[in-house]
Design an enzyme around this catalytic site. Sequence first.
Site, PDB file in Angstrom:
ATOM      1  CB  ALA A 263      -0.206  -5.940  -3.479  1.00 33.66           C
ATOM      2  CB  ALA A 264      -2.017  -1.223  -1.271  1.00 30.90           C
ATOM      3  N   GLY A 265      -4.044  -1.227  -4.084  1.00 28.87           N
ATOM      4  CA  GLY A 265      -4.652  -1.141  -4.782  1.00 28.87           C
ATOM      5  C   GLY A 265      -5.491  -2.651  -5.532  1.00 28.87           C
ATOM      6  CG  ASP A 266      -3.014  -4.872  -7.542  1.00 27.44           C
ATOM      7  OD1 ASP A 266      -3.961  -4.702  -7.973  1.00 27.44           O
ATOM      8  OD2 ASP A 266      -2.311  -5.914  -7.965  1.00 27.44           O
TER       9      ASP A 266
END
Length: 325
Positions: A263-266
């Site tokens: 979820a870092a990119g999200d």
Amino acid sequence: MVNKQQSMDVGNAVVPRVVVVGSVNMDLVFRTPRMPAPGETITGDGFQQVPGGKGANQAVAAARQGAAVGFVGMIGNDSFGQMALESLGREGIATTHMTTDLSAASGVAGIFVDDHGENSIVLAPGANAVLSEAHVEAAAAAIGGADYLICQLESPIASVARAIAIAREHGVRVVFNPAPAAQLPDGLLASVDYLILNETEATQLTGLAVLDRASAAEAAAALLARGAGAVLLTMGAGGVLVATTGHERFVPAVKVKAVDTTAAGDTFVGALTVAIGRGLDLDDAVTQAQHAAALTVTRMGAQTSIPTRAELHEFIQSTHGREVT
């Protein structure tokens, strides 16, 4: 592209209106000392069941940074779908245009996270794969009334393209994260204001191997030539390349100890959208989104790891001694 600014003002804070068209999954997260080899069984360190899906994660990230968020997506008629729907509701995300498909299971992702914080994911899209253009058309008023549309590619490309077309017709800014990478319809990038992708996705979309800053700049130039308004190419610990016509710079990564990169990119996508919607210039918005993503990787899980605005404020202040705009 038309620049429509309809954001609400609440007190002195601007509240961007965001609609996300995308996926909803239940993440089954396994903690493991290392990734298993083919045919191998290993003993893990723990298990979590966490609401996820790129679309839902990006919606939660935007909501926790203070946006008014609506969601367009598809779930199955099962407990995972109901849990995901309730989770979005608790975040204050409008789910009027969430549809239940009686013939498909809700999307599920099996996620393995190793001791270095890296992950491997197996995705069963389920109901996400039947989000149709008709479902998107039913949400046209909501999309057209937003300031920003966020899309990814865990939903059918035809439905994503229709959502982007509706947004363009109404002057809504489009934030597009082409993940997982797929062949795009001709001309689609010309309707995208902010294209956010990583090295792998940039390589697949351009055919250029993105290995370093020079090759990243070459790939970004190719994507700009295809019509994207701005390209933000994320390179993990290497930072983010910010490229627009006549402008190119790298924003360094924020150094933290990674626990889980899920979820870092999200988080980056959602936080960036809200930062731009609040009036930050692109470079400053990227810096703020980088901090949000960095805070995310210090925690386990997808939506459980996404920071609130207050947590981001505290993190930036403790790191740099300054306020969040």
